[in-house]
Design a protein around this motif. Structure first.
Motif, mmCIF file in Angstrom:
data_model
loop_
_atom_site.group_PDB
_atom_site.id
_atom_site.type_symbol
_atom_site.label_atom_id
_atom_site.label_comp_id
_atom_site.label_asym_id
_atom_site.label_seq_id
_atom_site.Cartn_x
_atom_site.Cartn_y
_atom_site.Cartn_z
ATOM 1 N N TRP A 55 0.828 -1.196 0.000
ATOM 2 C CA TRP A 55 0.000 0.000 0.000
ATOM 3 C C TRP A 55 0.865 1.250 0.000
ATOM 4 C CZ3 TRP A 55 -4.239 -1.852 -1.524
ATOM 5 C CH2 TRP A 55 -4.780 -3.017 -1.005
ATOM 6 N N PRO A 56 0.363 2.363 -0.529
ATOM 7 C CA PRO A 56 1.177 3.591 -0.651
ATOM 8 C C PRO A 56 1.642 4.116 0.700
ATOM 9 C CG PRO A 56 -0.827 3.737 -1.974
ATOM 10 C CD PRO A 56 -0.978 2.525 -1.119
ATOM 11 N N LYS A 57 2.824 4.712 0.701
ATOM 12 C CA LYS A 57 3.404 5.357 1.883
ATOM 13 C C LYS A 57 3.839 6.770 1.497
ATOM 14 C CE LYS A 57 3.497 1.778 4.812
ATOM 15 N NZ LYS A 57 2.882 1.782 6.158
ATOM 16 N N GLY A 58 3.370 7.756 2.242
ATOM 17 C CA GLY A 58 3.744 9.131 1.937
ATOM 18 C C GLY A 58 3.278 9.548 0.554
ATOM 19 N N ILE A 59 1.980 9.569 0.347
ATOM 20 C CA ILE A 59 1.396 9.781 -0.982
ATOM 21 C C ILE A 59 1.845 11.109 -1.584
ATOM 22 C CG2 ILE A 59 -0.762 10.118 -2.243
ATOM 23 C CD1 ILE A 59 -2.100 8.173 -0.374
ATOM 24 N N THR A 60 2.305 11.041 -2.821
ATOM 25 C CA THR A 60 2.705 12.217 -3.586
ATOM 26 C C THR A 60 2.376 12.005 -5.057
ATOM 27 O OG1 THR A 60 4.571 13.597 -4.278
ATOM 28 C CG2 THR A 60 5.045 11.294 -3.828
ATOM 29 N N LEU A 61 2.013 13.068 -5.726
ATOM 30 C CA LEU A 61 1.687 13.003 -7.154
ATOM 31 C C LEU A 61 2.753 13.691 -7.995
ATOM 32 C CD1 LEU A 61 -2.150 13.769 -7.032
ATOM 33 C CD2 LEU A 61 -1.022 11.537 -7.163
ATOM 34 N N GLU A 62 3.932 13.912 -7.413
ATOM 35 C CA GLU A 62 4.998 14.596 -8.142
ATOM 36 C C GLU A 62 5.402 13.830 -9.396
ATOM 37 O OE1 GLU A 62 6.615 17.482 -7.972
ATOM 38 O OE2 GLU A 62 5.165 18.091 -6.453
ATOM 39 N N GLY A 63 5.401 12.488 -9.308
ATOM 40 C CA GLY A 63 5.772 11.686 -10.468
ATOM 41 C C GLY A 63 4.856 11.921 -11.653
ATOM 42 N N TYR A 64 3.543 11.916 -11.408
ATOM 43 C CA TYR A 64 2.578 12.143 -12.477
ATOM 44 C C TYR A 64 2.640 13.576 -12.981
ATOM 45 C CZ TYR A 64 0.507 7.601 -11.482
ATOM 46 O OH TYR A 64 0.305 6.249 -11.318
ATOM 47 N N LYS A 65 2.897 14.530 -12.091
ATOM 48 C CA LYS A 65 3.029 15.918 -12.529
ATOM 49 C C LYS A 65 4.184 16.073 -13.499
ATOM 50 C CE LYS A 65 1.065 18.030 -8.351
ATOM 51 N NZ LYS A 65 1.338 18.893 -7.158
ATOM 52 N N MET A 66 5.318 15.434 -13.176
ATOM 53 C CA MET A 66 6.484 15.528 -14.050
ATOM 54 C C MET A 66 6.257 14.810 -15.370
ATOM 55 S SD MET A 66 9.724 15.257 -11.444
ATOM 56 C CE MET A 66 9.062 13.989 -10.388
ATOM 57 N N VAL A 67 5.517 13.686 -15.319
ATOM 58 C CA VAL A 67 5.214 12.960 -16.554
ATOM 59 C C VAL A 67 4.334 13.808 -17.474
ATOM 60 C CG1 VAL A 67 3.912 11.014 -17.483
ATOM 61 C CG2 VAL A 67 5.515 10.644 -15.621
ATOM 62 N N PHE A 68 3.291 14.397 -16.905
ATOM 63 C CA PHE A 68 2.355 15.172 -17.724
ATOM 64 C C PHE A 68 2.962 16.473 -18.231
ATOM 65 C CE2 PHE A 68 -1.074 12.905 -15.137
ATOM 66 C CZ PHE A 68 -1.192 11.916 -16.096
ATOM 67 N N LYS A 69 4.011 16.969 -17.581
ATOM 68 C CA LYS A 69 4.681 18.174 -18.043
ATOM 69 C C LYS A 69 5.713 17.881 -19.134
ATOM 70 C CE LYS A 69 4.318 20.858 -13.749
ATOM 71 N NZ LYS A 69 5.090 21.466 -12.628
ATOM 72 N N ASN A 70 6.047 16.629 -19.298
ATOM 73 C CA ASN A 70 7.108 16.260 -20.232
ATOM 74 C C ASN A 70 6.562 16.114 -21.652
ATOM 75 O OD1 ASN A 70 8.793 13.892 -21.615
ATOM 76 N ND2 ASN A 70 10.115 15.024 -20.219
ATOM 77 N N THR A 71 7.064 16.916 -22.575
ATOM 78 C CA THR A 71 6.557 16.887 -23.946
ATOM 79 C C THR A 71 6.926 15.600 -24.669
ATOM 80 O OG1 THR A 71 8.534 18.067 -24.698
ATOM 81 C CG2 THR A 71 6.610 19.393 -24.131
ATOM 82 N N ASN A 72 8.054 14.987 -24.314
ATOM 83 C CA ASN A 72 8.456 13.740 -24.970
ATOM 84 C C ASN A 72 7.441 12.627 -24.721
ATOM 85 O OD1 ASN A 72 10.748 14.870 -26.022
ATOM 86 N ND2 ASN A 72 12.088 14.150 -24.392
ATOM 87 N N ILE A 73 6.853 12.620 -23.526
ATOM 88 C CA ILE A 73 5.847 11.614 -23.204
ATOM 89 C C ILE A 73 4.643 11.752 -24.123
ATOM 90 C CG2 ILE A 73 4.176 10.877 -21.469
ATOM 91 C CD1 ILE A 73 6.897 9.872 -20.845
ATOM 92 N N TRP A 74 4.163 12.973 -24.306
ATOM 93 C CA TRP A 74 2.971 13.185 -25.129
ATOM 94 C C TRP A 74 3.261 12.950 -26.603
ATOM 95 C CZ3 TRP A 74 -1.117 12.777 -22.514
ATOM 96 C CH2 TRP A 74 -1.183 13.249 -21.198
ATOM 97 N N ILE A 75 4.466 13.320 -27.050
ATOM 98 C CA ILE A 75 4.840 13.007 -28.440
ATOM 99 C C ILE A 75 4.901 11.498 -28.639
ATOM 100 C CG2 ILE A 75 6.711 13.163 -30.129
ATOM 101 C CD1 ILE A 75 7.361 15.929 -28.997
ATOM 102 N N GLY A 76 5.485 10.800 -27.659
ATOM 103 C CA GLY A 76 5.537 9.343 -27.744
ATOM 104 C C GLY A 76 4.160 8.716 -27.725
ATOM 105 N N TYR A 77 3.258 9.262 -26.914
ATOM 106 C CA TYR A 77 1.879 8.784 -26.868
ATOM 107 C C TYR A 77 1.217 8.932 -28.236
ATOM 108 C CZ TYR A 77 -0.587 7.171 -22.700
ATOM 109 O OH TYR A 77 -1.121 6.389 -21.713
ATOM 110 N N GLU A 78 1.351 10.113 -28.823
ATOM 111 C CA GLU A 78 0.749 10.357 -30.129
ATOM 112 C C GLU A 78 1.304 9.411 -31.187
ATOM 113 O OE1 GLU A 78 0.267 14.008 -33.407
ATOM 114 O OE2 GLU A 78 1.424 14.293 -31.563
ATOM 115 N N ASN A 79 2.627 9.244 -31.195
ATOM 116 C CA ASN A 79 3.253 8.348 -32.174
ATOM 117 C C ASN A 79 2.792 6.906 -31.976
ATOM 118 O OD1 ASN A 79 4.701 10.474 -33.297
ATOM 119 N ND2 ASN A 79 6.489 10.136 -32.012
ATOM 120 N N THR A 80 2.720 6.481 -30.720
ATOM 121 C CA THR A 80 2.311 5.105 -30.442
ATOM 122 C C THR A 80 0.880 4.846 -30.872
ATOM 123 O OG1 THR A 80 3.852 4.879 -28.588
ATOM 124 C CG2 THR A 80 1.965 3.388 -28.628
ATOM 125 N N ILE A 81 -0.006 5.801 -30.625
ATOM 126 C CA ILE A 81 -1.404 5.646 -31.051
ATOM 127 C C ILE A 81 -1.483 5.523 -32.570
ATOM 128 C CG2 ILE A 81 -3.632 6.815 -31.194
ATOM 129 C CD1 ILE A 81 -3.064 7.991 -28.422
#
Length: 302
Positions: A55-81
């Protein structure tokens, strides 16, 4: 009055072993999934120290914030789709007609062609000849280098052929031909509407394969802007990087709660895995009914 069949001691033992096996299989699948979800929203210190094991310990959403701010992730998502949709369409366009033709007993030379197809399951030209062929065809650094070399799977053609042979009545085809229906019209107007289970199975097999594919992109693509999501994910998992170039680089200073770049990379790693897996998890329940039906039918009378 019917009281049912009394189970013997052996039957009860067999049933108990089945339940135990299913329970263990459930744990094997369930634990990694829950662990990844928990690790993606937990303090990376708790994950690294082993304090967080389910179960989660010390809940933080920093990981998802950094993922959603990263343009390479969204470009990769678009290419993969794009690669997945186009690749799966090509896969179905090649596999289903080939399987149906090979299922027809009046197709002259079908055993010869089936034998030639099966040879490719055991022998191939290898990576270097394939690379040279793709290069000579001018497909390097393009989408076609990703989707065309894997346009068909011989195993999937065999499964589809078995489905057509066991599920489509021969009398139906003969009746359509007597009424003047051409082979092309017969296939698209009669056969395909009756083949939704195997179409769903093939779409799922090919779709998941295309979604998870990264090796072809690693070999044939040399521009980061054309990388699929899985190649971006590979860079994060293997190289512990997150957008090494351009505006997609992560601002580590904004993650004040983290102690080191390694901890940030670990947090982002689990978040990216979840983000990359969600589409398949969401789509699968809608295709599960067709998936089970198609596999079971295609496994009979082979």
């Amino acid at each position: 009055m019917f009281h049912g069949i009394k189970e013997s001691r052996g039957d009860k033992l067999f049933l108990a072993c089945n339940y135990l096996y299913v329970f263990l299989a459930f744990l094997i699948v369930f634990y990694p999934l829950v662990y990844m979800i928990s690790a993606s929203i937990s303090d990376p210190k708790a994950v690294a120290s082993g304090e967080m094991w389910l179960w989660p310990k010390g809940i933080t959403l920093e990981g998802y914030k950094m993922v959603f701010k990263n343009t390479n992730i969204w470009i990769g998502y678009e290419n993969t789709i794009i690669y997945t949709v186009v690749g799966t369409a090509i896969n179905l366009f090649v596999t289903l007609p080939a399987a149906y033709a090979l299922s027809r007993r009046d197709f002259v030379g079908r055993n010869f062609f089936m034998g030639m197809f099966m040879v490719t399951m055991f022998f191939s030209g290898g990576l270097i000849p394939t690379y040279l062929l793709v290069k000579e065809l001018g497909m390097m650094n393009s989408m076609w280098a990703i989707v065309l070399p894997s346009a068909a799977s011989i195993w999937n053609i065999i499964v589809s052929r078995t489905f057509f042979q066991s599920s489509i009545p021969k009398e139906l085809q003969e009746a359509a031909q007597i009424d003047g229906c051409s082979n092309m019209r017969l296939f698209f107007r009669i056969i395909l509407p009756l083949s939704l289970p195997i179409i769903a199975v093939m779409a799922l097999f090919y779709g998941v394969g295309n979604w998870n594919s990264y090796f072809s992109a690693l070999i044939y693509l040399n521009e980061a802007g054309k990388y699929p999501l899985q190649l971006v994910l590979r860079q994060i998992l293997v190289l512990q990087e997150m957008g090494a170039q351009g505006g997609g680089a992560i601002d580590i200073s904004s993650a004040t709660a983290m102690n080191s770049k390694a901890e940030i990379a670990a947090l982002v790693k689990y978040a990216v895995i979840i983000v990359a897996t969600i589409p398949v998890i969401v789509i699968y329940p809608f295709l599960q009914r067709y998936f089970v039906q198609g596999v079971m039918i295609g496994s009979v009378k082979g």
